[in-house]
Design an enzyme around this catalytic site. Structure first.
Site, PDB file in Angstrom:
ATOM      1  N   ASP A   9       0.852  -1.194   0.000  1.00 59.03           N
ATOM      2  CA  ASP A   9       0.000   0.000   0.000  1.00 59.03           C
ATOM      3  C   ASP A   9       0.887   1.243   0.000  1.00 59.03           C
ATOM      4  OD1 ASP A   9      -2.036   1.792   0.170  1.00 59.03           O
ATOM      5  OD2 ASP A   9      -2.912   1.003   2.008  1.00 59.03           O
ATOM      6  N   ASP A 103      -3.503   2.613  -5.563  1.00 59.29           N
ATOM      7  CA  ASP A 103      -2.343   2.632  -4.670  1.00 59.29           C
ATOM      8  C   ASP A 103      -2.226   1.374  -3.812  1.00 59.29           C
ATOM      9  OD1 ASP A 103      -4.554   3.024  -3.115  1.00 59.29           O
ATOM     10  OD2 ASP A 103      -3.789   4.780  -2.044  1.00 59.29           O
ATOM     11  N   GLU A 104      -2.908   0.302  -4.193  1.00 59.50           N
ATOM     12  CA  GLU A 104      -2.950  -0.903  -3.355  1.00 59.50           C
ATOM     13  C   GLU A 104      -2.801  -2.151  -4.217  1.00 59.50           C
ATOM     14  OE1 GLU A 104      -5.854  -2.747   0.146  1.00 59.50           O
ATOM     15  OE2 GLU A 104      -6.629  -1.258  -1.270  1.00 59.50           O
TER      16      GLU A 104
END
Length: 409
Positions: A9, A103-104
Site C-alpha cells: 500500500d 495505490d494498493e
C-alpha cells in the site's frame, strides 16, 4: 502448503506524488481533493492527522480543523502514471499480482520459500519500489489477503510487517473490530450496540450467532476475525459498467446546463465504449437534489456504442426524471450490461457519412488525447465550456476503477 500473500500500500499516495514533484510540500500539512466548499478530502498527509483530519471528510471541515494546510486540487493523470510505474515494478518481480486500487496491490508468493525467502523477496521488492518510484510504501505478509492488509495498516507509515502462519488469530485478537476490512460505520454500530468492540470477542462467539446477526456478512466477518480467508488473487478486473457524474459548484436549476452536462458525459462514455470494443444495453441517469434526495432511472436498449443512439436516451431519461421544483446538486450517467463487440450497423438510421465521422473523430482523440488542462480533444463538452469530463485512462485495461480526487463541475 500454506499460502503466502503480500499486500502493498503506497502511503498517502496522492500527497506523496505531489511531494515527489514539489519538495516544498515535505513535512508540511497537505490536503488533496476538491478545493471548493463541496469538495472532499481524497488524501491527507500525516501532519494533518493530529488535527482530526481524515480522507473522506469535507474539505470545508478539513480547512477549519487545519487552516495552515496546503490544499491541492490533484492531477488524476499524474497519479495514474505514478501508479503504473509501481505496477510495472511489481509485475517484473512476482509471478502473479492483483491491483486492488490505484495505490494498493496484492501478490501471491506461495511456494517462493523453496527458491527465495518470501519475506526477503517482499522486503527487496518494497525497497526497489521506493528507490525507483521515489514513493513511500508499506507492506504486510501473511497467509491471507485480509490478514496481510491489516498487517500493512499496522506497519504504516513506510514500513513492513510479517505475520507467521498460525499466529493470525492472536495477531488480530486485541484489535478494534473496525480494523477488519468490511467493517464500516453501520456494521460497527450494530456490533457496538451488542457490546462488541474488539476482534477477540468475535473470535469467542459461535459462528452461527454472527450469522444470525449479520447474515452471510456475519459468517464472513467471523472468518476474517479468525484469520480465515481464502479469497484469491484477481489479476484482471472485468468492468461491468462505466459511469461519470459531476457535482455542481452551486446547486442549479438551469435545465439547459444540466442537459448539456449529461450529453457531454454520454459522449465521453460512448467514446470509451468504442475505444474498448464494448457495447452497452442499459443506460441510466442519476439526479441528486439539494436536499440530498437521489433518484435514478434506467432503460434497456439494443446493444450499441453510438452517440446518436445513447445521447437521446440520456436526454429522455433526464426529462422523465427531473420532475421536482428543487435545485439540483449532482447529475450522472451510467452504462451497464457491457459486452465485447463492435457497433452493429442499422440500415435505417446509420449512414456511411455518420460511421466515417465516428471513425475520424475517434482516431483524432486516440492520437492527440487531451489538451494541457486534461480536456478531451474534439469533445463537445469542452467546446461549450464543460471541462474535465474526460475520464482518466482506459477503463477496460483490467485495472480497478480510479476514483479521482476532484470531480466537481
Amino acid at each position: 502448503m500454506d499460502r503466502t500473500i503480500l499486500h502493498l500500500d503506497l502511503d498517502t499516495f496522492f500527497v506523496s506524488v505531489e511531494r515527489k514533484h514539489d519538495s516544498r510540500l515535505n513535512n508540511r500539512p497537505v490536503l488533496v481533493g476538491g478545493t471548493g466548499d463541496r469538495g472532499v478530502v481524497a488524501a491527507c498527509s500525516y501532519e494533518t492527522r493530529p488535527f482530526g483530519v481524515h480522507s473522506g471528510m469535507s474539505m470545508k471541515m478539513a480547512r477549519m480543523l487545519c487552516p495552515e494546510a496546503t490544499i491541492i486540487k490533484g492531477d488524476g493523470g499524474m497519479y495514474s502514471n505514478e501508479s503504473k510505474i509501481v505496477s510495472e515494478i511489481i509485475a517484473e518481480t512476482v509471478p502473479v499480482f492483483e491491483k486492488a486500487s490505484i495505490d494498493e496491490f496484492y501478490a501471491d508468493l506461495s511456494g517462493m520459500d523453496k527458491f527465495f525467502g518470501s519475506f526477503q523477496l517482499a522486503t527487496e521488492l518494497r525497497e526497489r519500489i521506493k528507490r525507483e518510484s521515489g514513493l513511500p510504501i508499506s507492506c504486510g505478509l501473511s497467509t491471507s489477503k485480509v490478514v496481510s492488509k491489516v498487517a500493512t495498516g499496522e506497519a504504516k507509515p513506510d514500513n513492513h510487517k510479517k505475520i507467521d502462519a498460525g499466529t493470525e488469530k492472536s495477531f488480530l485478537a486485541p484489535m478494534h473490530v473496525q480494523k477488519i476490512p468490511m467493517v464500516g460505520e453501520k456494521t460497527n454500530k450494530i456490533l457496538y450496540d451488542m457490546g462488541i468492540k474488539y476482534v477477540k470477542t468475535i473470535q469467542e462467539m459461535p459462528v452461527e450467532m454472527m450469522g444470525e446477526i449479520l447474515g452471510k456478512n456475519g459468517t464472513l466477518l467471523w472468518n476474517r476475525a479468525n484469520g480465515l480467508d481464502n479469497s484469491p488473487i484477481v489479476p484482471f478486473h472485468e468492468r461491468k459498467s462505466i459511469s461519470n457524474e459531476r457535482t455542481f459548484g452551486k446547486d442549479t436549476g438551469d435545465v439547459k446546463r444540466m442537459r448539456e452536462m449529461l450529453r457531454a458525459m454520454g459522449e465521453n462514455l460512448a467514446y470509451q465504449l468504442r475505444n474498448g470494443n464494448k457495447l452497452t444495453s442499459c443506460v441510466s441517469v442519476k439526479i441528486r437534489y439539494s436536499d440530498f434526495n437521489t433518484v435514478s432511472k434506467q432503460v434497456k436498449i439494443p446493444y450499441t456504442s453510438a452517440d446518436h443512439t445513447l445521447i437521446p436516451q440520456i436526454e429522455r431519461l433526464f426529462d422523465l426524471l427531473h420532475n421536482r421544483r428543487m435545485m439540483v446538486r449532482l447529475v450522472g450517467v451510467n452504462f451497464s450490461d457491457l459486452v465485447t463487440g463492435s457497433h452493429q450497423i442499422n440500415m435505417f438510421d446509420d449512414s456511411e457519412e455518420k460511421l466515417n465521422l465516428y471513425q475520424a473523430m475517434d482516431y483524432i482523440r486516440n492520437r492527440y488525447g487531451t489538451d494541457k488542462r486534461g480536456n478531451a480533444i474534439l469533445s463537445w463538452g469542452t467546446t461549450i465550456g464543460i471541462p474535465n469530463i474526460s475520464s482518466m485512462g482506459n477503463p477496460f485495461n483490467g485495472d480497478p476503477p480510479i476514483i479521482p480526487a476532484h470531480r466537481n463541475a
